[in-house]
Design a protein around this motif. Structure first.
Motif, mmCIF file in Angstrom:
data_model
loop_
_atom_site.group_PDB
_atom_site.id
_atom_site.type_symbol
_atom_site.label_atom_id
_atom_site.label_comp_id
_atom_site.label_asym_id
_atom_site.label_seq_id
_atom_site.Cartn_x
_atom_site.Cartn_y
_atom_site.Cartn_z
ATOM 1 N N LEU A 92 0.839 -1.199 0.000
ATOM 2 C CA LEU A 92 0.000 0.000 0.000
ATOM 3 C C LEU A 92 0.875 1.250 0.000
ATOM 4 O O LEU A 92 0.610 2.205 -0.729
ATOM 5 N N TYR A 93 1.914 1.235 0.826
ATOM 6 C CA TYR A 93 2.842 2.376 0.868
ATOM 7 C C TYR A 93 3.472 2.632 -0.507
ATOM 8 O O TYR A 93 3.567 3.770 -0.948
ATOM 9 N N ILE A 94 3.883 1.567 -1.163
ATOM 10 C CA ILE A 94 4.458 1.693 -2.512
ATOM 11 C C ILE A 94 3.454 2.340 -3.458
ATOM 12 O O ILE A 94 3.822 3.088 -4.369
ATOM 13 N N ASN A 95 2.169 2.114 -3.200
ATOM 14 C CA ASN A 95 1.091 2.696 -3.991
ATOM 15 C C ASN A 95 0.568 4.005 -3.398
ATOM 16 O O ASN A 95 -0.572 4.392 -3.633
ATOM 17 N N LYS A 96 1.408 4.656 -2.583
ATOM 18 C CA LYS A 96 1.135 5.970 -2.012
ATOM 19 C C LYS A 96 -0.028 5.994 -1.019
ATOM 20 O O LYS A 96 -0.772 6.972 -0.928
ATOM 21 N N ILE A 97 -0.159 4.909 -0.258
ATOM 22 C CA ILE A 97 -1.181 4.825 0.784
ATOM 23 C C ILE A 97 -0.506 4.418 2.085
ATOM 24 O O ILE A 97 0.124 3.367 2.168
ATOM 25 N N GLY A 98 -0.624 5.251 3.097
ATOM 26 C CA GLY A 98 -0.059 4.921 4.401
ATOM 27 C C GLY A 98 1.434 5.157 4.489
ATOM 28 O O GLY A 98 2.047 5.736 3.583
ATOM 29 N N LEU A 99 1.993 4.713 5.602
ATOM 30 C CA LEU A 99 3.419 4.903 5.889
ATOM 31 C C LEU A 99 4.147 3.569 5.973
ATOM 32 O O LEU A 99 3.563 2.550 6.311
ATOM 33 N N TRP A 100 5.423 3.632 5.701
ATOM 34 C CA TRP A 100 6.325 2.493 5.875
ATOM 35 C C TRP A 100 7.695 3.065 6.162
ATOM 36 O O TRP A 100 8.020 4.178 5.741
ATOM 37 N N HIS A 101 8.493 2.326 6.865
ATOM 38 C CA HIS A 101 9.850 2.801 7.160
ATOM 39 C C HIS A 101 10.713 2.720 5.894
ATOM 40 O O HIS A 101 10.394 1.995 4.956
ATOM 41 N N LYS A 102 11.822 3.447 5.909
ATOM 42 C CA LYS A 102 12.696 3.496 4.728
ATOM 43 C C LYS A 102 14.034 2.815 4.989
ATOM 44 O O LYS A 102 15.019 3.116 4.330
ATOM 45 N N ILE A 103 14.062 1.883 5.917
ATOM 46 C CA ILE A 103 15.307 1.205 6.262
ATOM 47 C C ILE A 103 15.458 -0.036 5.395
ATOM 48 O O ILE A 103 14.512 -0.796 5.209
ATOM 49 N N ASN A 104 16.643 -0.226 4.876
ATOM 50 C CA ASN A 104 16.948 -1.395 4.054
ATOM 51 C C ASN A 104 16.668 -2.672 4.842
ATOM 52 O O ASN A 104 17.115 -2.822 5.982
ATOM 53 N N SER A 105 15.931 -3.601 4.231
ATOM 54 C CA SER A 105 15.527 -4.823 4.947
ATOM 55 C C SER A 105 16.721 -5.682 5.369
ATOM 56 O O SER A 105 16.679 -6.328 6.413
ATOM 57 N N ASN A 106 17.791 -5.698 4.598
ATOM 58 C CA ASN A 106 18.985 -6.464 4.993
ATOM 59 C C ASN A 106 19.631 -5.871 6.240
ATOM 60 O O ASN A 106 20.106 -6.594 7.110
ATOM 61 N N ASN A 107 19.655 -4.536 6.303
ATOM 62 C CA ASN A 107 20.201 -3.876 7.492
ATOM 63 C C ASN A 107 19.332 -4.160 8.713
ATOM 64 O O ASN A 107 19.840 -4.349 9.817
ATOM 65 N N LEU A 108 18.010 -4.183 8.508
ATOM 66 C CA LEU A 108 17.094 -4.453 9.615
ATOM 67 C C LEU A 108 17.260 -5.868 10.155
ATOM 68 O O LEU A 108 17.250 -6.069 11.371
ATOM 69 N N LYS A 109 17.402 -6.823 9.272
ATOM 70 C CA LYS A 109 17.524 -8.227 9.705
ATOM 71 C C LYS A 109 18.698 -8.422 10.658
ATOM 72 O O LYS A 109 18.648 -9.260 11.548
ATOM 73 N N LYS A 110 19.750 -7.639 10.463
ATOM 74 C CA LYS A 110 20.921 -7.744 11.335
ATOM 75 C C LYS A 110 20.607 -7.310 12.767
ATOM 76 O O LYS A 110 21.285 -7.700 13.704
ATOM 77 N N LEU A 111 19.571 -6.493 12.911
ATOM 78 C CA LEU A 111 19.196 -5.978 14.229
ATOM 79 C C LEU A 111 18.138 -6.830 14.920
ATOM 80 O O LEU A 111 17.879 -6.668 16.105
#
Length: 174
Positions: A92-111
């Motif tokens: 939905l965010y990609i389609n300009k609806i709502g919010l999503w974080h902008k953090i790279n998913s690979n970087n997030l997985k490390k955390l």
């Protein structure tokens, strides 16, 4: 079905930011899914595409801000778990609806699952600033609030535990 100019009772007891009892100033869009207790499944493409079209019409008509596109679990985290972890928030965010974080998913997985000491109050303060009702009376309520956040922004792991990944996501959203 209730026309969008009338009050429906879709949200029930709810809160987002400083607003409560959101039924009077929100629009609920019902999406067909059997739910967690009855064989919860992925939302089909046709339904999601219809949701996008309807949402864009309503967003334009009522000038709805991205941060106010919410699910039941966002506005009532102690009572609701829908639309759930299979709901396509990122799409939905990609389609300009709502919010999503902008953090790279690979970087997030490390955390993911990296413990953080004494950051719970910081996380809850950020979560409240973002809009969630963080009032809780026990550890189970606290876990429900965290799970609600995880269902939406980190659906790969919903465990109700605060980790570095959750903390970075909320910081990004603020």
């Amino acid at each position: 079905m209730v026309p969008d100019l009338y009050v429906a009772w879709h949200a029930g007891k709810s809160k987002w930011k400083k607003d409560s009892s959101l039924n009077k100033n929100s629009i609920g869009i019902e999406i067909s899914n059997p739910g967690h207790k009855h064989g919860y499944k992925k939302f089909n493409k046709k339904q999601v595409n219809c949701l996008i079209k309807i949402s864009k019409i309503l967003i334009k008509k009522y000038n709805i801000k991205k941060q106010n596109i919410l699910g039941h679990s966002d506005v009532a985290p102690l009572r609701k778990i829908d639309p759930g972890e299979k709901f396509p928030w990122k799409f939905l965010y990609i389609n300009k609806i709502g919010l999503w974080h902008k953090i790279n998913s690979n970087n997030l997985k490390k955390l993911r699952e990296k413990k953080i000491e004494s950051k719970m109050s910081f996380f809850l303060k950020k979560l409240k600033k973002f809009g969630y009702n963080t009032k809780h009376s026990n550890i189970n309520d606290l876990k429900k609030i965290i799970k609600s956040f995880q269902r939406r922004y980190r659906p790969e792991l919903i465990n109700g535990k605060l980790d570095k990944e959750c903390l970075e996501i909320i910081k990004s959203l603020i």
